[in-house]
Design a protein around this motif. Sequence first.
Motif, PDB file in Angstrom:
ATOM      1  N   ASP A 192     -23.738  30.514  -0.451  1.00 22.06           N
ATOM      2  CA  ASP A 192     -23.988  30.294   0.971  1.00 22.06           C
ATOM      3  C   ASP A 192     -24.292  28.816   1.181  1.00 22.06           C
ATOM      4  O   ASP A 192     -24.724  28.112   0.261  1.00 22.06           O
ATOM      5  CB  ASP A 192     -25.167  31.143   1.460  1.00 22.06           C
ATOM      6  CG  ASP A 192     -25.233  31.242   2.991  1.00 22.06           C
ATOM      7  OD1 ASP A 192     -24.238  30.858   3.645  1.00 22.06           O
ATOM      8  OD2 ASP A 192     -26.259  31.694   3.526  1.00 22.06           O
ATOM      9  N   GLU A 213     -39.160  28.835   9.080  1.00 18.55           N
ATOM     10  CA  GLU A 213     -38.593  29.890   9.925  1.00 18.55           C
ATOM     11  C   GLU A 213     -37.069  29.766   9.997  1.00 18.55           C
ATOM     12  O   GLU A 213     -36.352  30.771  10.043  1.00 18.55           O
ATOM     13  CB  GLU A 213     -39.173  29.818  11.338  1.00 18.55           C
ATOM     14  CG  GLU A 213     -40.611  30.287  11.444  1.00 18.55           C
ATOM     15  CD  GLU A 213     -41.129  30.174  12.862  1.00 18.55           C
ATOM     16  OE1 GLU A 213     -40.356  29.731  13.753  1.00 18.55           O
ATOM     17  OE2 GLU A 213     -42.307  30.505  13.093  1.00 18.55           O
ATOM     18  N   ALA A 236     -34.695  31.415   7.267  1.00 19.93           N
ATOM     19  CA  ALA A 236     -34.367  32.839   7.287  1.00 19.93           C
ATOM     20  C   ALA A 236     -32.878  33.062   7.548  1.00 19.93           C
ATOM     21  O   ALA A 236     -32.330  34.117   7.210  1.00 19.93           O
ATOM     22  CB  ALA A 236     -35.201  33.553   8.340  1.00 19.93           C
ATOM     23  N   LYS A 237     -32.194  32.047   8.107  1.00 22.15           N
ATOM     24  CA  LYS A 237     -30.754  32.172   8.379  1.00 22.15           C
ATOM     25  C   LYS A 237     -29.912  31.920   7.126  1.00 22.15           C
ATOM     26  O   LYS A 237     -28.699  32.123   7.148  1.00 22.15           O
ATOM     27  CB  LYS A 237     -30.357  31.167   9.475  1.00 22.15           C
ATOM     28  CG  LYS A 237     -31.137  31.332  10.763  1.00 22.15           C
ATOM     29  CD  LYS A 237     -30.891  30.152  11.698  1.00 22.15           C
ATOM     30  CE  LYS A 237     -31.809  30.214  12.920  1.00 22.15           C
ATOM     31  NZ  LYS A 237     -31.682  29.005  13.776  1.00 22.15           N
ATOM     32  N   SER A 242     -28.884  32.977   3.545  1.00 20.26           N
ATOM     33  CA  SER A 242     -28.936  34.279   2.871  1.00 20.26           C
ATOM     34  C   SER A 242     -29.731  34.283   1.560  1.00 20.26           C
ATOM     35  O   SER A 242     -30.437  35.264   1.288  1.00 20.26           O
ATOM     36  CB  SER A 242     -27.520  34.812   2.632  1.00 20.26           C
ATOM     37  OG  SER A 242     -26.789  33.965   1.782  1.00 20.26           O
ATOM     38  N   TYR A 246     -32.428  33.025   0.950  1.00 18.92           N
ATOM     39  CA  TYR A 246     -33.860  33.043   1.255  1.00 18.92           C
ATOM     40  C   TYR A 246     -34.436  34.443   1.124  1.00 18.92           C
ATOM     41  O   TYR A 246     -35.608  34.624   0.776  1.00 18.92           O
ATOM     42  CB  TYR A 246     -34.097  32.509   2.666  1.00 18.92           C
ATOM     43  CG  TYR A 246     -35.550  32.474   3.080  1.00 18.92           C
ATOM     44  CD1 TYR A 246     -36.413  31.525   2.539  1.00 18.92           C
ATOM     45  CD2 TYR A 246     -36.055  33.386   4.002  1.00 18.92           C
ATOM     46  CE1 TYR A 246     -37.749  31.489   2.913  1.00 18.92           C
ATOM     47  CE2 TYR A 246     -37.386  33.350   4.383  1.00 18.92           C
ATOM     48  CZ  TYR A 246     -38.236  32.400   3.836  1.00 18.92           C
ATOM     49  OH  TYR A 246     -39.554  32.367   4.207  1.00 18.92           O
ATOM     50  N   ASP A 247     -33.625  35.470   1.380  1.00 19.74           N
ATOM     51  CA  ASP A 247     -34.104  36.852   1.301  1.00 19.74           C
ATOM     52  C   ASP A 247     -34.580  37.216  -0.099  1.00 19.74           C
ATOM     53  O   ASP A 247     -35.491  38.032  -0.269  1.00 19.74           O
ATOM     54  CB  ASP A 247     -32.996  37.825   1.722  1.00 19.74           C
ATOM     55  CG  ASP A 247     -32.626  37.656   3.183  1.00 19.74           C
ATOM     56  OD1 ASP A 247     -33.472  37.159   3.953  1.00 19.74           O
ATOM     57  OD2 ASP A 247     -31.480  37.999   3.552  1.00 19.74           O
ATOM     58  N   ASP A 248     -33.943  36.626  -1.105  1.00 19.33           N
ATOM     59  CA  ASP A 248     -34.279  36.936  -2.498  1.00 19.33           C
ATOM     60  C   ASP A 248     -34.952  35.767  -3.191  1.00 19.33           C
ATOM     61  O   ASP A 248     -34.889  35.629  -4.411  1.00 19.33           O
ATOM     62  CB  ASP A 248     -33.018  37.327  -3.279  1.00 19.33           C
ATOM     63  CG  ASP A 248     -32.288  38.490  -2.635  1.00 19.33           C
ATOM     64  OD1 ASP A 248     -32.979  39.452  -2.248  1.00 19.33           O
ATOM     65  OD2 ASP A 248     -31.062  38.430  -2.506  1.00 19.33           O
ATOM     66  N   ALA A 283     -40.637  28.477  -0.730  1.00 27.35           N
ATOM     67  CA  ALA A 283     -39.637  29.535  -0.920  1.00 27.35           C
ATOM     68  C   ALA A 283     -39.139  29.590  -2.353  1.00 27.35           C
ATOM     69  O   ALA A 283     -38.968  30.669  -2.920  1.00 27.35           O
ATOM     70  CB  ALA A 283     -38.463  29.313   0.036  1.00 27.35           C
TER      71      ALA A 283
END
Length: 386
Positions: free
Chosen positions: A221, A255, A258-259, A261, A263-265, A353
Motif C-alpha cells: 500500500d 488519525e 487509519a487510511k 491499510s 496501520y490496521d496490523d 504505530a
Amino acid sequence: MARRRPRRGKAKKDEQGVAVPRIAPVSPARPKRVEAQPDPADLYGALDLGTNSCRMLIAQPKGNQLHVVDSFSKSVQLGHGLEASGRLSRQSMARTVSALKICQKKLTRHNVKRARLVATEACRRATNAAEFIDVVRRDTGLILDIIEPEEEARLAVVACAPLVSMKTEQLLVVDIGGGSTELVWIDLSRVPRVERPRAIMRLHLGFDHTDTVFPKAKVVDWISIPLGVATLKDQYRDVTDDGARFALMSWFFEEQLAKFSPYDDAADQAREGFQIIGTSGTVTTVAASHLGLKRYDRNKVDGLRMTSDQIDFVIQDYLSLGPSGRRNDPRIGRDRHSLIMSGAAILQALLRAWPTDRLSVADRGLREGMLYAQMSSDGVLEDGPF
C-alpha cells in the motif's frame, strides 16, 4: 485520406499448382540510423520544488552510484499562507523565482544535458499554480513539471534503495515533506536477499510494473497524506501552549494513518525483518541532534540507524527547550527551528504505530530518486547490488 493498397498481380504457381512466394527485389542496403547514446560522463540535474524548500542536485553516474558535482538548497516557503488562501502569495513566488534563477545558472554553467525539474504539493494544491509555472518559465527559462503524489512516493523510495538491508522483508519508507507525507509499504519477503536493493530500484518503472526477469518487490500500500511540516504547523498555529500544540499535531496526524491499510496490523508488523527508512529534513535534523552535531555532516547522518527510544529522547529534549531554546540550538539550524516540532509530531505518531530499533536515516529523497531513474533509463548505471 486513406492510402490505397497497390494492386497485386496473380501469384505464379509451380507444376503441382502450388503458389510460388514472391521475392522482393534487393535494394542497396542503407546505413542504419544510430541513436545518440548517453555519455557516462554527461551530467544530470534534478530539481525538487516543495512547499518549503527548493533543492537541486547535479550529478554524474559512478558505477552504480551517483557522484554529486554541485548542489543547491534554500528555504523559499512557497506554501506560506496556502492553507488559508488556497493560493501562492506574490512574496512566496518572488522568493522562489530568485532561488530558481540560481539553479538555472548552475545548470547552464555545468552544461547539464538531461534534467528533471518538478514541483510537488504546494503547486498541486494552489489555484494559481499554472500562473506560477508560467512566471517561472518566463523569468528563468525553466519548465517545471507538477508531479502526482504516486510518482513522488515512487522516486523517494528509489532514492533509498542503497539503504535497504538484505535482511529486510517488510519495508516502510516515509518521506515527510513540507506540504505532504508519503508512506510506502513494500513486501520483500519473496525477493532473494541479495536482490532486494535492486528490486527497490526498479520501482521507478511504477508500483504496478510487472517484471518477469528480475524479482519483484510487492507494494502492499502507499498513501500521500496532505500534511507536512508546514501545513501541519499552519493548522495549529492558534494554539499557544507549546506542549499542547505538539500533542494535538501528533494525534491528528495519527488519525490520518487509519487510511493506510498496514496501520490496521501495526502491532504485529514491527518485528524481525522490519525496517523503516525516513527521508526528510525532520529525520536528518533529529539524527544530527542525537549525534550532538553542531555542524551538519551528511556522511555521519545518511544511513544512521536509530531506535524509537533514541528518537523520543531527542523529541522530549526539543520540548524542554521551548520555542526560544530551539531557535538558538545550533543542532537544529535557522531554516528548521520553526518547523521541527510539526515534523517531530509526525515522526512520533509513526513510531507509536510502528516502534522499531531499525529506523534508517536517509539524507536523500526525491532529487536522488529522479537522478537514479534518469540514469537507469539511459543505461549509464552499472548493474549489480549497491
